[in-house]
Structure formats: C-alpha cells, structure tokens
Design an enzyme around this catalytic site. Structure first.
Site, short mmCIF file in Angstrom:
data_model
loop_
_atom_site.label_atom_id
_atom_site.label_comp_id
_atom_site.label_asym_id
_atom_site.label_seq_id
_atom_site.Cartn_x
_atom_site.Cartn_y
_atom_site.Cartn_z
N ASP A 20 -10.82 5.97 4.59
CA ASP A 20 -12.19 5.75 4.12
C ASP A 20 -12.69 6.97 3.35
O ASP A 20 -13.37 6.84 2.32
CB ASP A 20 -13.12 5.48 5.30
CG ASP A 20 -12.92 4.09 5.88
OD1 ASP A 20 -12.24 3.27 5.25
OD2 ASP A 20 -13.45 3.83 6.99
N ASP B 53 -9.15 -1.60 -2.26
CA ASP B 53 -8.71 -0.43 -3.02
C ASP B 53 -8.66 -0.75 -4.51
O ASP B 53 -7.83 -0.23 -5.25
CB ASP B 53 -7.34 0.04 -2.54
CG ASP B 53 -6.27 -1.04 -2.62
OD1 ASP B 53 -6.61 -2.19 -2.94
OD2 ASP B 53 -5.08 -0.73 -2.38
N ASN C 26 -3.51 5.10 4.89
CA ASN C 26 -4.13 4.60 6.13
C ASN C 26 -3.17 4.70 7.31
O ASN C 26 -3.55 5.11 8.42
CB ASN C 26 -4.57 3.15 5.95
CG ASN C 26 -5.98 3.01 5.43
OD1 ASN C 26 -6.81 3.91 5.64
ND2 ASN C 26 -6.27 1.92 4.75
N HIS D 25 -7.40 5.37 9.47
CA HIS D 25 -8.39 4.67 8.64
C HIS D 25 -9.58 5.56 8.29
O HIS D 25 -10.20 5.38 7.23
CB HIS D 25 -8.84 3.40 9.35
CG HIS D 25 -7.80 2.32 9.34
ND1 HIS D 25 -7.57 1.50 8.25
CD2 HIS D 25 -6.91 1.93 10.29
CE1 HIS D 25 -6.59 0.66 8.52
NE2 HIS D 25 -6.17 0.89 9.76
N ASP E 139 -6.00 -0.17 -9.31
CA ASP E 139 -5.58 -0.46 -7.93
C ASP E 139 -4.93 0.81 -7.37
O ASP E 139 -4.05 1.40 -8.00
CB ASP E 139 -4.57 -1.60 -7.94
CG ASP E 139 -4.09 -1.93 -6.53
OD1 ASP E 139 -4.77 -2.70 -5.84
OD2 ASP E 139 -3.02 -1.38 -6.15
#
Length: 335
Positions: A229, A255, A220, A225, A212
């Site tokens: 990404d 994630d 973010n 974002h 994780d």
C-alpha cells in the site's frame, strides 16, 4: 394595513431566497410600521467584542451606515438587553454616555434580539429616529415577528451551506481513491468524455496512457500488504507531481493507472507525443522507492500509450486500445 402587511410578508417569504433580499424587504416594512427614520439588522461577532451593521434602511435625515462597526459594550442593543428595555424615546436621558448613540443622533430606539435555534445571539433587529416617536404594541409585535423570520432565514442558509459542504465532501469522496488520494475510476470515466469533446472541437488528437505495475504482487508477497500500500501511495505521489495540470490522472484498478490529455493536431506529431509521454511516465515511475520499512528498486511498469482521433474512437474503445498496447509492452518487457 394589517391585511396589506401580511400580504407583503407572504410575498417576501415566497420571493426572496437570500438573507439580504428578505431583510431589505422587512426593513422597509418595519419603517412603515414604526415610522422610524432608520431600520437595521446587526450582527454580533462570535467573541462578543464588536457589533456590525449588516443591512440598513435610511429614509430620512438619520443615516446608520451599513458596515459600521462599534464595540458591543457601547451599543444600545446590549444595554437594552441587559436592562430588559426594548424601547425608549429618551436615549440621551437614559443612555447619554453611549458614544455610538450620540454620534448617530439617536433619540428614539427600539430593538429585539435575533436568536437562533441553538440559543445563540446572532444580532439585533432595530429601529431608530432622531425625533421622539411613540411605539405601539403592534409595532413591537411586528418587530419580534420579523426577528423570528430573519432567524429562520439565517438558519435555512446555514443548513443549506452545511448541505452543500456535505455534498461536496461526498462528491470528493466518491471520486477519490481512498488509498492514494488520486481520482478513481469513476472520476476518470466522467472526465474523459469532456476531454474527447474538447479535442474533437479543436481538431486535436487525444493521448491515452495505461500503466500496469509489473511485479506488484511480488512486492506484496515479499514485503507484506502494508508495504504494498505504501508503494502504491508513492507511485501516486510521483504521478501527481509529474503529470501536467491539464492531464487526466487516475487509479482505475489495484495496480493500474490512466493518464490522458490533448495532443497535437498533426498525426505524425501526435504519434511522437505518445512516445514522449511513454518515456516520461517510465522515467517517472522507475527507480528507487525509499519506503518506511524497506528500499525497493523498481524496474518500472508496463505502459501502453496511444494517440487517437477523438472523432474515430469513444473513450471506452480508446481505453481498451491503450490496455492492449500496455499488454503488448508487458510481453516485450518479458522477452
């Protein structure tokens, strides 16, 4: 003869599922109908430069070999089409300058084009003999019918191939994460039972890792974002480059990532392999990420890795156990 021919055609259409199988049966029937020495199907190159003998049947002295390639401009097929002359029993007198016809010793020749539904020329269906042969109107009709049947089979195979390619693309899409290009959750859950089955058969442990990405939300929020990404894609690239060929890898959440593979047969060695895998993944994913807009110094993800006996756990329970180990690692990292 007519009833028998119709019956043979019907049988061939029902029994043959490939172009070659159908054509070979039709060539045999065409020989009986035309009484020619050789019957054959040709294919024209897309650029119109050469003609290939795709399939042939040679019942007597004349031999027209499969795989023979000749310049399209020198073929009787092209001359017949250009002049609107499908049949002649005097090839030497009419087309005496054709090197291909002279080399093969063709005296009588008949052909018809094999046209596909889009109007393109696939090739020709032909019959030839070294002797003078009379051709009946019925034989010409059979030749044209066979050419239509072959064209239909070609189109069926092309359609099937297109469907197979489309299905493969759809399967790839449905099993691939759009952003990272990694296998997605569905792909992972489809492969895990196979891994467990092989490991149980070989009496090996299974290593399951759940990673994780800590602080991904902060990336973010701070960088946007798009950068988030890009960071996920960079993580995916490191995983693709770092995991072994026989390990299962996938992105199973926003994630979250899973890595799984077969481990040793010994319990103690399996536990050691789990620790080694955790160290390898942590080292792989921790460090600097030079992205398009910024450099991110990433402290690494929380990782839970377990070694389990596949006879004692299902893939679902193993993933839950790896998830719990990951959360424990997350707690320890926050202390």
């Amino acid at each position: 003869m007519s009833d028998n021919l119709i019956e043979r055609i019907s049988t061939a259409l029902e029994a043959e599922y490939t172009l070659e199988g159908l054509v070979r049966q039709l060539l045999e029937m065409l020989e009986l109908v035309t009484n020619m020495e050789s019957t054959y199907l040709t294919r024209l190159e897309q650029d119109g430069s050469q003609q290939h003998i795709l399939f042939s049947r040679n019942s007597r002295l004349m031999q027209i070999p499969e795989g023979l390639t000749v310049p399209w401009g020198d073929t009787l097929c092209k001359r017949a089409m250009d002049e609107g002359r499908r049949y002649t029993s005097d090839v030497p007198g009419i087309w005496g300058d054709s090197k291909a016809a002279k080399a093969l010793g063709i005296t009588t020749y008949v052909s018809t084009p094999v046209m596909l539904a889009d109007g393109s020329l696939y090739g020709t269906l032909c019959a030839a003999s070294s002797e003078k042969c009379e051709l009946s109107e019925r034989s010409e009709q059979v030749l044209q019918l066979f050419a239509q049947l072959i064209a239909q089979q070609i189109q069926n195979e092309q359609l099937l191939k297109q469907l197979q390619l489309a299905n493969a693309a759809l399967m790839t899409s449905s099993y691939t994460d759009d952003l990272t290009g990694l296998p997605n959750r569905r792909a992972v859950f489809d492969k895990l039972p196979q891994l467990f089955s092989r490991a149980e058969r070989d009496a090996r442990y299974v290593l399951v890792a759940f990673a994780d990405l800590d602080d991904f939300k902060q990336i973010n929020d701070v960088y946007g974002h798009d950068t988030g990404d890009e960071f996920l894609c960079a993580i995916g690239e490191r995983l693709k480059e770092g995991v072994r060929y026989d390990e299962i890898l996938g992105r199973v959440g926003g994630d979250e990532f899973i890595i799984a593979g077969a481990g040793p047969t010994d319990f103690a060695k399996a536990q050691h392999a789990a620790k080694t895998l955790k160290t390898r993944l942590s080292s792989m994913l921790t460090g600097d990420y030079q992205l398009h807009a910024t450099m991110i110094k990433y402290a690494g993800p929380s990782i839970g890795v377990i070694a389990i006996n596949p006879a004692d756990m299902t893939p679902d329970t193993a993933l839950r156990a790896a998830d719990e180990a990951m959360y424990q690692d997350k707690k320890n990292r926050r202390k």
